[in-house]
Design a protein around this motif. Structure first.
Motif, PDB file in Angstrom:
ATOM      1  N   SER A 147       1.397  -4.101  23.737  1.00 31.85           N
ATOM      2  CA  SER A 147       1.817  -4.056  25.123  1.00 31.85           C
ATOM      3  C   SER A 147       0.877  -4.874  25.862  1.00 31.85           C
ATOM      4  CB  SER A 147       2.008  -2.642  25.510  1.00 31.85           C
ATOM      5  OG  SER A 147       0.950  -2.092  25.386  1.00 31.85           O
ATOM      6  N   GLN A 148      -0.536  -4.644  25.663  1.00 28.69           N
ATOM      7  CA  GLN A 148      -1.392  -5.415  26.515  1.00 28.69           C
ATOM      8  C   GLN A 148      -1.910  -6.816  25.982  1.00 28.69           C
ATOM      9  OE1 GLN A 148      -4.688  -2.796  27.254  1.00 28.69           O
ATOM     10  NE2 GLN A 148      -3.362  -0.937  27.589  1.00 28.69           N
ATOM     11  N   SER A 149      -1.351  -7.167  25.042  1.00 25.91           N
ATOM     12  CA  SER A 149      -1.770  -8.752  24.394  1.00 25.91           C
ATOM     13  C   SER A 149      -3.323  -8.592  23.988  1.00 25.91           C
ATOM     14  CB  SER A 149      -1.299  -9.744  25.071  1.00 25.91           C
ATOM     15  OG  SER A 149       0.293  -9.519  25.094  1.00 25.91           O
ATOM     16  N   SER A 150      -3.663  -7.679  23.715  1.00 26.77           N
ATOM     17  CA  SER A 150      -5.394  -7.607  23.557  1.00 26.77           C
ATOM     18  C   SER A 150      -5.584  -7.231  22.113  1.00 26.77           C
ATOM     19  CB  SER A 150      -5.842  -6.428  24.565  1.00 26.77           C
ATOM     20  OG  SER A 150      -5.515  -5.192  24.331  1.00 26.77           O
ATOM     21  N   PHE A 151      -7.043  -7.490  21.759  1.00 26.36           N
ATOM     22  CA  PHE A 151      -7.650  -7.171  20.288  1.00 26.36           C
ATOM     23  C   PHE A 151      -8.891  -7.184  20.904  1.00 26.36           C
ATOM     24  CE2 PHE A 151      -7.686  -6.501  16.304  1.00 26.36           C
ATOM     25  CZ  PHE A 151      -8.485  -7.607  15.266  1.00 26.36           C
ATOM     26  N   LEU A 190     -20.790  -1.120  22.845  1.00 27.03           N
ATOM     27  CA  LEU A 190     -20.236  -2.418  23.188  1.00 27.03           C
ATOM     28  C   LEU A 190     -18.583  -2.698  23.153  1.00 27.03           C
ATOM     29  CD1 LEU A 190     -21.096  -5.546  23.444  1.00 27.03           C
ATOM     30  CD2 LEU A 190     -20.786  -5.435  20.991  1.00 27.03           C
ATOM     31  N   GLU A 191     -18.137  -3.347  24.196  1.00 29.53           N
ATOM     32  CA  GLU A 191     -16.725  -3.621  24.036  1.00 29.53           C
ATOM     33  C   GLU A 191     -16.731  -5.258  24.404  1.00 29.53           C
ATOM     34  OE1 GLU A 191     -13.725  -1.443  26.288  1.00 29.53           O
ATOM     35  OE2 GLU A 191     -12.263  -1.876  24.813  1.00 29.53           O
ATOM     36  N   LEU A 192     -16.206  -6.102  23.473  1.00 26.91           N
ATOM     37  CA  LEU A 192     -15.834  -7.341  23.841  1.00 26.91           C
ATOM     38  C   LEU A 192     -14.264  -7.800  24.064  1.00 26.91           C
ATOM     39  CD1 LEU A 192     -18.521  -9.198  21.698  1.00 26.91           C
ATOM     40  CD2 LEU A 192     -18.796  -8.239  23.976  1.00 26.91           C
ATOM     41  N   ARG A 193     -14.001  -8.423  25.147  1.00 28.12           N
ATOM     42  CA  ARG A 193     -12.425  -8.274  25.539  1.00 28.12           C
ATOM     43  C   ARG A 193     -12.123  -9.482  24.733  1.00 28.12           C
ATOM     44  NH1 ARG A 193     -11.813  -7.753  31.712  1.00 28.12           N
ATOM     45  NH2 ARG A 193     -13.865  -8.871  31.727  1.00 28.12           N
ATOM     46  N   VAL A 243      -5.964 -18.120  23.398  1.00 23.96           N
ATOM     47  CA  VAL A 243      -6.995 -16.925  23.444  1.00 23.96           C
ATOM     48  C   VAL A 243      -7.821 -16.855  24.783  1.00 23.96           C
ATOM     49  CG1 VAL A 243      -8.623 -15.637  22.026  1.00 23.96           C
ATOM     50  CG2 VAL A 243      -6.625 -16.645  21.111  1.00 23.96           C
ATOM     51  N   THR A 244      -7.912 -15.867  25.274  1.00 28.39           N
ATOM     52  CA  THR A 244      -8.934 -15.669  26.527  1.00 28.39           C
ATOM     53  C   THR A 244      -9.954 -14.745  26.172  1.00 28.39           C
ATOM     54  OG1 THR A 244      -7.186 -16.327  28.005  1.00 28.39           O
ATOM     55  CG2 THR A 244      -9.010 -15.233  28.924  1.00 28.39           C
ATOM     56  N   GLN A 245     -11.392 -14.979  26.242  1.00 29.54           N
ATOM     57  CA  GLN A 245     -12.228 -14.110  26.275  1.00 29.54           C
ATOM     58  C   GLN A 245     -12.929 -14.188  27.630  1.00 29.54           C
ATOM     59  OE1 GLN A 245     -13.610 -15.915  21.779  1.00 29.54           O
ATOM     60  NE2 GLN A 245     -14.925 -13.943  22.641  1.00 29.54           N
ATOM     61  N   PRO A 246     -12.777 -13.182  28.500  1.00 30.08           N
ATOM     62  CA  PRO A 246     -13.227 -13.265  29.820  1.00 30.08           C
ATOM     63  C   PRO A 246     -14.657 -13.306  30.000  1.00 30.08           C
ATOM     64  CG  PRO A 246     -11.925 -11.385  29.593  1.00 30.08           C
ATOM     65  CD  PRO A 246     -11.970 -11.930  28.075  1.00 30.08           C
ATOM     66  N   ASP A 247     -15.391 -12.529  29.273  1.00 30.99           N
ATOM     67  CA  ASP A 247     -16.850 -12.584  29.298  1.00 30.99           C
ATOM     68  C   ASP A 247     -17.450 -13.620  28.599  1.00 30.99           C
ATOM     69  OD1 ASP A 247     -15.805  -9.190  28.904  1.00 30.99           O
ATOM     70  OD2 ASP A 247     -16.492 -10.153  30.762  1.00 30.99           O
TER      71      ASP A 247
END
Lengths: 115, 113
Positions: B70-74, B19-22, B4-8
């Motif tokens: 498709s973006q493997s994001s949540f 707010l948006e957390l990636r 799991v990657t949280q870039p910020d």
């Protein structure tokens, strides 16, 4: 809301000593976990426990670690001979169910410092 | 590899701002995804989770997250941040057949008055 309780909140020990971290999961929960977080790093899975046995463990959980549910309410993590790299925040968690209704409840952690 | 990657690592927003957390994940099986929040001195508290079905999930405290396969994001969102939202936020993934949650490194949120 019910809570998972961990004691102590801070533990300082000398390298090579044994430590026992204690947790009281929520009373009707069946699944128990230990996680740890080394400062500045990810929260890492150590072990899960169900039906009085380890259900899964990570590569971190070597022979120096053991878990026990001695009396039906407490859930303990023992580190037999602590190393400097065992210094971390250790979190206990419990859940009542698995699958879609799964919800892990975490304790507030025990900060272990190995000197 | 599962991750799991949280870039910020840190995000600062003004109170009332959106707010948006990636969160991006890599997982070999069907993922089950979670967002947890940790306030100082507290344990991790579940904000919301995705197992299946509607890809937009609602959680506590006005948070929502959208699963995009498709973006493997949540990514976690909130339309208007409150000062009490200042905390550390963790994204996590697991799957069926395992008890192990894989966590990201967390994003520390600071809220300016």
């Amino acid at each position: 809301e019910p809570e998972v309780t961990q004691t102590p909140s801070h533990q300082v020990t000398q390298m090579g000593q044994e430590v026992i971290l204690r947790c009281v999961p929520i009373s009707n929960h069946l699944y128990f976990y230990w996680y740890r977080q080394i400062l500045g790093q990810k929260v890492e899975f150590l072990v899960s426990f169900y039906n009085n046995e380890i259900s899964e463990k990570s590569e971190i959980f070597d022979d120096q670690f053991s878990v026990e549910r001695p009396d039906g309410s407490n859930f303990t993590l023992k580190i037999r001979s602590t190393k400097l790299e065992d210094s971390a925040m250790y979190f206990c968690a419990s859940s009542a169910q698995r699958g879609a209704n799964e919800k892990l409840f975490f304790g507030s952690g025990t900060q272990l410092s190995v000197l | 590899a599962q991750s799991v990657t949280q870039p910020d690592i840190h995000i600062t927003v003004s109170e009332g701002a959106s707010l948006e957390l990636r969160c991006n994940y890599s997982y070999g099986a069907t993922p089950y995804l979670f967002w947890y929040v940790q306030s100082p001195g507290q344990g991790l508290q579940l904000l919301l989770k995705y197992f299946s079905g509607d890809t937009l999930v609602q959680g506590i405290k006005g948070f929502e997250a959208e699963f995009k396969r498709s973006q493997s994001s949540f990514n976690l969102r909130k339309p208007s941040v409150h000062w009490s939202d200042a905390a550390e936020y963790f994204c996590a993934v697991t799957g069926s057949g395992t008890y192990k949650y894989i966590f990201g490194t967390g994003t520390r949120l600071k809220v300016l008055a």
